[in-house]
Design an enzyme around this catalytic site. Structure first.
Site, PDB file in Angstrom:
ATOM      1  N   GLU A  60       0.848  -1.197   0.000  1.00  0.00           N
ATOM      2  CA  GLU A  60       0.000   0.000   0.000  1.00  0.00           C
ATOM      3  C   GLU A  60       0.886   1.251   0.000  1.00  0.00           C
ATOM      4  O   GLU A  60       1.896   1.302   0.699  1.00  0.00           O
ATOM      5  CB  GLU A  60      -0.883  -0.030   1.257  1.00  0.00           C
TER       6      GLU A  60
ATOM      7  N   CYS B 254      -5.407  -3.433   2.658  1.00  0.00           N
ATOM      8  CA  CYS B 254      -5.218  -3.205   4.092  1.00  0.00           C
ATOM      9  C   CYS B 254      -6.486  -3.490   4.917  1.00  0.00           C
ATOM     10  O   CYS B 254      -6.852  -4.643   5.095  1.00  0.00           O
ATOM     11  CB  CYS B 254      -4.706  -1.774   4.297  1.00  0.00           C
TER      12      CYS B 254
ATOM     13  N   LYS C  70      -9.852   1.094  -2.708  1.00  0.00           N
ATOM     14  CA  LYS C  70     -10.093   0.581  -1.349  1.00  0.00           C
ATOM     15  C   LYS C  70     -11.540   0.836  -0.926  1.00  0.00           C
ATOM     16  O   LYS C  70     -12.006   1.983  -0.940  1.00  0.00           O
ATOM     17  CB  LYS C  70      -9.140   1.281  -0.380  1.00  0.00           C
TER      18      LYS C  70
END
Lengths: 233, 233
Positions: free
Chosen positions: B47, B158, B117
């Site tokens: 990331e 994440c 995301k």
């Protein structure tokens, strides 16, 4: 209910069932009384607390629920100890089928829930363990929750914990505690027991309790033990 | 495809992005080349591999995708190294919004996926860490998979790993590998990094790869590191 205490004490009874059902019930009752005398307000027994665990035993040890000896004992014991008593599981005879069934009783002795294991444990790890619950047992069809003055509880049995969908369903219904009576073994125990309890808690932001039978190295199915309660964080 | 080898080599590049974007891109490229020269056929970056991680940095480092320097570099690098290159994530400028975005390129340099995301990282652990991605970033709307000659891959970034529903959706679409570029921190890392990777793998019976940036104790956001790949069992 704002006037009620939000904290309560949950006890997991890690008993060691043998081949004598009467003794299994007596020993479970002693341990529930001990937990209650130490302040437990909710008590759980493990999977198959009245019987050895194994497909060969289920037809011999199965009983009707709630009109069998084991479930009657649970009702009386909940009332005597004034606890919410999560009766682990027993092999249940219902019509022409056998289920792996958890009964829950309230402090007044009334039955609050009847849960039949949804995900039967059919496993074949070559060279390690082969076990096929579905040879003898039928799967349940319905998730089950019950309410206490503190929060709502969700019920699963053992292998049910492998499925995040069931835990997520209980989370969506407002459960704050998930209780899984279980009996992982010496292969799945070290691999997945703690992992799954922690995963269900973190995923769903609930408390998760895994209540196991104790380990008996001489049994045909050797349980992992290691009963535990996990917080949501 | 029965004539294709079912095994392939996946490399996770745990680089250490600093404040100099050009150097970040150069260093990432060097490490991807090193992975490819060691036989990796699929490579993932972590990331925010082109930028320090932090809401103050996203507006400064964001770029259009695929027409920005970072994404162009990824395309050329995939083609040069003949790898499937999972471009970790970068802050993406799109219209008037900023996203945390992963681009994937195939061995021919063509873009195979663009994933934004879904679950923004808004966290407040009193006395430990407070971080609010949604102050600056907008959430994506769409899960994304891509195909290789070996299997289908699913993408998350994440905090997306905290949600079993996304992993379950990818499992249902036939993915065999889930890749999450990430940057857990010194609070969530020890608590949840390994747990979540293992949980997603066991729950969905897939391989799970968490690719982190390296730890920089002098950064405003100190990453946990510990990139890992977990098997389904």
């Amino acid at each position: 209910m704002a006037t009620k205490a939000q904290k309560f004490r949950l006890a997991l009874v890690q008993c060691l069932p043998g081949s004598n059902k009467v003794k299994n019930l007596q020993r479970a009752a002693e341990m529930v009384r001990e937990a209650a005398s130490n302040g437990a307000q909710v008590v759980s027994l493990p999977e198959c607390f009245n019987s050895p665990y194994g497909t060969r035993y289920f037809p011999e040890y199965c009983e009707p629920v709630p009109d069998g000896d084991s479930t009657r004992m649970l009702s009386e014991l909940a009332k005597e100890t004034k606890t919410y008593l999560i009766g682990g599981s027993i092999p249940e005879k219902y019509q022409d089928k056998i289920y792996n069934t958890c009964s829950v009783f309230g402090p007044d002795g009334n039955q609050l829930a009847l849960y039949r294991k949804l995900h039967l444990f059919d496993i074949d790890v070559p060279g390690k363990i082969k076990f096929t619950e579905s040879d003898v047992l039928s799967p349940g069809q319905t998730p089950q929750t019950f309410d206490t003055e503190w929060c709502k509880f969700g019920l699963g049995i053992c292998y049910d914990a492998r499925f995040p969908e069931l835990a997520g369903l209980y989370r969506n219904r407002g459960c704050k505690v998930l209780v899984y009576p279980g009996a992982f073994n010496m292969t799945t125990g070290p691999a997945h027991w703690e992992l799954l309890a922690r995963a269900r808690s973190v995923d769903c932001q609930v408390y998760t309790a895994f209540c196991s039978v104790a380990r008996d190295e001489s049994a045909t199915y050797v349980a992992w033990g290691h009963s535990l309660i996990v917080s949501p964080w």
